[in-house]
Design a protein around this motif. Structure first.
Motif, PDB file in Angstrom:
ATOM      1  N   THR A 233     -61.880 -58.253  47.497  1.00 14.96           N
ATOM      2  CA  THR A 233     -62.878 -59.113  46.867  1.00 14.96           C
ATOM      3  C   THR A 233     -64.285 -58.552  47.064  1.00 14.96           C
ATOM      4  O   THR A 233     -64.585 -57.922  48.079  1.00 14.96           O
ATOM      5  N   GLY A 234     -65.137 -58.795  46.078  1.00 15.22           N
ATOM      6  CA  GLY A 234     -66.558 -58.461  46.186  1.00 15.22           C
ATOM      7  C   GLY A 234     -66.903 -57.035  45.812  1.00 15.22           C
ATOM      8  O   GLY A 234     -66.048 -56.209  45.504  1.00 15.22           O
ATOM      9  N   GLU A 235     -68.206 -56.757  45.845  1.00 16.95           N
ATOM     10  CA  GLU A 235     -68.706 -55.400  45.599  1.00 16.95           C
ATOM     11  C   GLU A 235     -68.203 -54.489  46.710  1.00 16.95           C
ATOM     12  O   GLU A 235     -68.132 -54.887  47.875  1.00 16.95           O
ATOM     13  N   ASN A 236     -67.872 -53.260  46.358  1.00 18.01           N
ATOM     14  CA  ASN A 236     -67.365 -52.322  47.354  1.00 18.01           C
ATOM     15  C   ASN A 236     -67.822 -50.917  46.999  1.00 18.01           C
ATOM     16  O   ASN A 236     -67.589 -50.441  45.884  1.00 18.01           O
ATOM     17  N   GLU A 237     -68.472 -50.260  47.958  1.00 15.78           N
ATOM     18  CA  GLU A 237     -69.004 -48.920  47.686  1.00 15.78           C
ATOM     19  C   GLU A 237     -67.895 -47.902  47.429  1.00 15.78           C
ATOM     20  O   GLU A 237     -68.128 -46.839  46.840  1.00 15.78           O
ATOM     21  N   ASN A 238     -66.669 -48.228  47.854  1.00 14.14           N
ATOM     22  CA  ASN A 238     -65.547 -47.311  47.646  1.00 14.14           C
ATOM     23  C   ASN A 238     -64.721 -47.669  46.416  1.00 14.14           C
ATOM     24  O   ASN A 238     -63.644 -47.101  46.208  1.00 14.14           O
ATOM     25  N   ALA A 239     -65.209 -48.582  45.604  1.00 12.52           N
ATOM     26  CA  ALA A 239     -64.429 -49.054  44.455  1.00 12.52           C
ATOM     27  C   ALA A 239     -64.142 -47.931  43.468  1.00 12.52           C
ATOM     28  O   ALA A 239     -65.050 -47.198  43.055  1.00 12.52           O
ATOM     29  N   LEU A 240     -62.870 -47.797  43.099  1.00 17.97           N
ATOM     30  CA  LEU A 240     -62.481 -46.869  42.040  1.00 17.97           C
ATOM     31  C   LEU A 240     -62.756 -47.498  40.683  1.00 17.97           C
ATOM     32  O   LEU A 240     -63.056 -46.809  39.704  1.00 17.97           O
ATOM     33  N   ALA A 241     -62.620 -48.819  40.625  1.00 14.99           N
ATOM     34  CA  ALA A 241     -62.875 -49.591  39.408  1.00 14.99           C
ATOM     35  C   ALA A 241     -62.861 -51.065  39.797  1.00 14.99           C
ATOM     36  O   ALA A 241     -62.515 -51.417  40.932  1.00 14.99           O
ATOM     37  N   TYR A 242     -63.239 -51.904  38.853  1.00 15.91           N
ATOM     38  CA  TYR A 242     -63.195 -53.348  39.064  1.00 15.91           C
ATOM     39  C   TYR A 242     -62.276 -53.995  38.035  1.00 15.91           C
ATOM     40  O   TYR A 242     -62.156 -53.521  36.895  1.00 15.91           O
ATOM     41  N   SER A 332     -49.145 -46.711  35.022  1.00 13.54           N
ATOM     42  CA  SER A 332     -50.080 -46.761  33.892  1.00 13.54           C
ATOM     43  C   SER A 332     -51.489 -47.100  34.362  1.00 13.54           C
ATOM     44  O   SER A 332     -52.478 -46.580  33.825  1.00 13.54           O
ATOM     45  N   VAL A 333     -51.606 -47.964  35.375  1.00 12.02           N
ATOM     46  CA  VAL A 333     -52.911 -48.255  35.971  1.00 12.02           C
ATOM     47  C   VAL A 333     -53.492 -46.974  36.581  1.00 12.02           C
ATOM     48  O   VAL A 333     -54.695 -46.718  36.478  1.00 12.02           O
ATOM     49  N   GLU A 334     -52.642 -46.182  37.213  1.00 12.33           N
ATOM     50  CA  GLU A 334     -53.111 -44.910  37.763  1.00 12.33           C
ATOM     51  C   GLU A 334     -53.720 -44.039  36.668  1.00 12.33           C
ATOM     52  O   GLU A 334     -54.807 -43.457  36.843  1.00 12.33           O
ATOM     53  N   LEU A 335     -53.029 -43.934  35.523  1.00 15.09           N
ATOM     54  CA  LEU A 335     -53.574 -43.152  34.407  1.00 15.09           C
ATOM     55  C   LEU A 335     -54.921 -43.711  33.969  1.00 15.09           C
ATOM     56  O   LEU A 335     -55.877 -42.962  33.734  1.00 15.09           O
ATOM     57  N   ALA A 336     -55.020 -45.032  33.879  1.00 19.42           N
ATOM     58  CA  ALA A 336     -56.283 -45.659  33.482  1.00 19.42           C
ATOM     59  C   ALA A 336     -57.396 -45.337  34.475  1.00 19.42           C
ATOM     60  O   ALA A 336     -58.520 -44.997  34.082  1.00 19.42           O
ATOM     61  N   LEU A 337     -57.101 -45.426  35.765  1.00 19.44           N
ATOM     62  CA  LEU A 337     -58.100 -45.129  36.790  1.00 19.44           C
ATOM     63  C   LEU A 337     -58.550 -43.675  36.731  1.00 19.44           C
ATOM     64  O   LEU A 337     -59.744 -43.370  36.881  1.00 19.44           O
ATOM     65  N   LEU A 338     -57.617 -42.771  36.510  1.00 15.67           N
ATOM     66  CA  LEU A 338     -57.961 -41.349  36.432  1.00 15.67           C
ATOM     67  C   LEU A 338     -58.833 -41.062  35.212  1.00 15.67           C
ATOM     68  O   LEU A 338     -59.782 -40.265  35.287  1.00 15.67           O
ATOM     69  N   MET A 339     -58.539 -41.708  34.106  1.00 12.89           N
ATOM     70  CA  MET A 339     -59.370 -41.512  32.913  1.00 12.89           C
ATOM     71  C   MET A 339     -60.778 -42.046  33.145  1.00 12.89           C
ATOM     72  O   MET A 339     -61.764 -41.428  32.720  1.00 12.89           O
ATOM     73  N   LEU A 340     -60.891 -43.198  33.824  1.00 16.54           N
ATOM     74  CA  LEU A 340     -62.210 -43.728  34.166  1.00 16.54           C
ATOM     75  C   LEU A 340     -62.951 -42.792  35.107  1.00 16.54           C
ATOM     76  O   LEU A 340     -64.148 -42.513  34.933  1.00 16.54           O
ATOM     77  N   GLN A 341     -62.248 -42.308  36.116  1.00 14.88           N
ATOM     78  CA  GLN A 341     -62.848 -41.439  37.124  1.00 14.88           C
ATOM     79  C   GLN A 341     -63.385 -40.146  36.511  1.00 14.88           C
ATOM     80  O   GLN A 341     -64.475 -39.686  36.847  1.00 14.88           O
ATOM     81  N   HIS A 342     -62.621 -39.576  35.594  1.00 14.78           N
ATOM     82  CA  HIS A 342     -63.000 -38.288  35.004  1.00 14.78           C
ATOM     83  C   HIS A 342     -63.678 -38.442  33.640  1.00 14.78           C
ATOM     84  O   HIS A 342     -64.061 -37.431  33.035  1.00 14.78           O
ATOM     85  N   ASN A 343     -63.825 -39.695  33.188  1.00 12.63           N
ATOM     86  CA  ASN A 343     -64.398 -39.969  31.866  1.00 12.63           C
ATOM     87  C   ASN A 343     -63.735 -39.089  30.803  1.00 12.63           C
ATOM     88  O   ASN A 343     -64.394 -38.488  29.956  1.00 12.63           O
ATOM     89  N   THR A 344     -62.416 -39.023  30.884  1.00 12.41           N
ATOM     90  CA  THR A 344     -61.644 -38.157  29.992  1.00 12.41           C
ATOM     91  C   THR A 344     -60.420 -38.908  29.499  1.00 12.41           C
ATOM     92  O   THR A 344     -59.654 -39.448  30.300  1.00 12.41           O
TER      93      THR A 344
END
Length: 381
Positions: A233-242, A332-344
């Protein structure tokens, strides 16, 4: 969603490997990781863990005597859960919940023990405790020495995303501050594959043409794997995504194994997950797209209905890693997170006509299973 919920860590094992850099490199190349393997008495296309990942799982099995009699589905879950919690920086003093599911559970052990029973008329002492579906979350809780709630479930192929839903709801209700959620599946066994062949949905070649809307034959192929994420919960400096939205729905059954022609369940779950977010704000959808003729097309029609002229970029990973049943939604969430992380955006070879040049800031992930139990989750930077 008013309350911020962060994804602070993820770990997985699949045909792509277990190392995040290796997994991403395997996503950006144009190769499938499906191959022929002897399962029982037949050569059949499956997506197995690579040898290096299998060695890591075997190390875990041999690390303590208590792990030697566990099913691969449990070992996959224990391994990925350890890694996820470690990456999130959670300690044994932290109170966190666990919700890990599986569609089929301990398939390898169940088939082994049943064969022994057929041959001898006797059941092994460990047959029951090592083959229950609750066995996965229980062993993960035991391994991590967790102090929070421990939940197991099976909701067929949308199991992992239902775990995601449940974790979010616990956090929103203020009943927990941290939750480990995911799915694990080891379905590459003779009886499990025979069940899929009996349904006439298994591929007759070594190719899964997931999201090929022009195919005339079903091309689903099974894969093995597990994936876990840490929610806080909450803001987190280590957040991969929200987490920006969650949605769920169940189709009115027209057939015991299929969803409606325009996947009303997906229309409803996606709309719920979007809430007040406009269709044009969503950049990509990671589709469930199992590689079946009706399944892929009905989900595509549902997306068209929901997004209209603001179609997002569409992708899926099943043509690479097969269908991992209860683990598929979190992979599939992993794929989504990786695309967000790499903006690809990760393209599909069977969907070359769509435009795929926009930035990746918000991604929807879909999953559905037998019975029309759909889940959609929306995550963003």
């Amino acid at each position: 969603m008013k309350q911020k919920i962060a994804i602070t860590a993820l770990s997985s094992v699949s045909a792509l490997g277990h190392n995040p850099e290796t997994i991403w490199n395997n996503y950006i190349n144009n190769s499938s990781f499906i191959g022929l393997q002897k399962i029982g008495n037949q050569q059949i296309a499956v997506a197995q863990l690579p040898s290096e990942t299998k060695k890591e799982i075997e190390k875990l099995r041999q690390s303590e005597a208590k792990y030697k009699n566990l099913d691969p589905s449990v070992l996959f879950a224990v391994y990925t859960s350890r890694e996820a919690v470690k990456k999130a920086g959670w300690s044994q003093n932290d109170v966190f919940g666990i919700n890990i599911g599986s569609s089929r559970g301990a398939t390898e052990l169940f088939e082994k023990y049943h064969q022994e029973f057929i041959e001898t008329g006797m059941s092994s002492t460990l047959a029951s405790p090592t083959t229950t579906l609750g066995n996965i979350s229980s062993w993960v809780a035991h391994d991590l020495k967790s102090k929070g709630p421990e939940i197991s479930h099976s909701i067929t192929c949308s199991t992992a995303l239902h775990a995601f839903l449940n974790g979010v709801v616990w956090l929103k209700a203020g009943m927990a501050e941290k939750f480990l959620v995911g799915g694990s599946e080891a379905p590459l066994t003779p009886f499990t594959i025979a069940q899929m062949q009996a349904l006439k949905i298994y591929s007759q070649s070594a190719e899964c043409r997931s999201f090929d809307l022009e195919k005339t034959k079903n091309t689903m192929i099974l894969g093995e794997g597990a994936s876990m994420i840490c929610l806080e919960t909450g803001e987190n400096e280590n957040a991969l995504a929200y987490v920006e939205g969650i949605g769920y729905a169940t189709d009115i059954l027209e057939h015991s194994i299929s969803i409606s022609t325009e996947a009303q369940c997906f229309q409803d779950s996606m709309k719920m997950a979007m809430g007040d977010i406009k269709p044009e704000e969503i950049d990509a959808v990671v589709m469930h797209a199992p590689g079946t003729v009706k399944g892929d097309l009905s989900e595509y029609k549902a997306i068209q209905r929901v997004f209209g002229s603001h179609m997002p970029m569409l992708t899926t990973n099943k043509w690479k890693i097969g269908h991992t049943f209860g683990a598929s939604g979190m992979l599939s969430v992993e794929l989504a997170l990786l695309m967000l992380q790499h903006n690809t955006f990760i393209r599909i070879p069977f969907a070359s006509k769509q435009k795929t040049d926009r930035p990746v800031k918000k991604v929807m992930v879909n999953a559905v299973g037998f019975g029309g139990n759909a889940v959609s989750v929306l995550i963003g930077k």
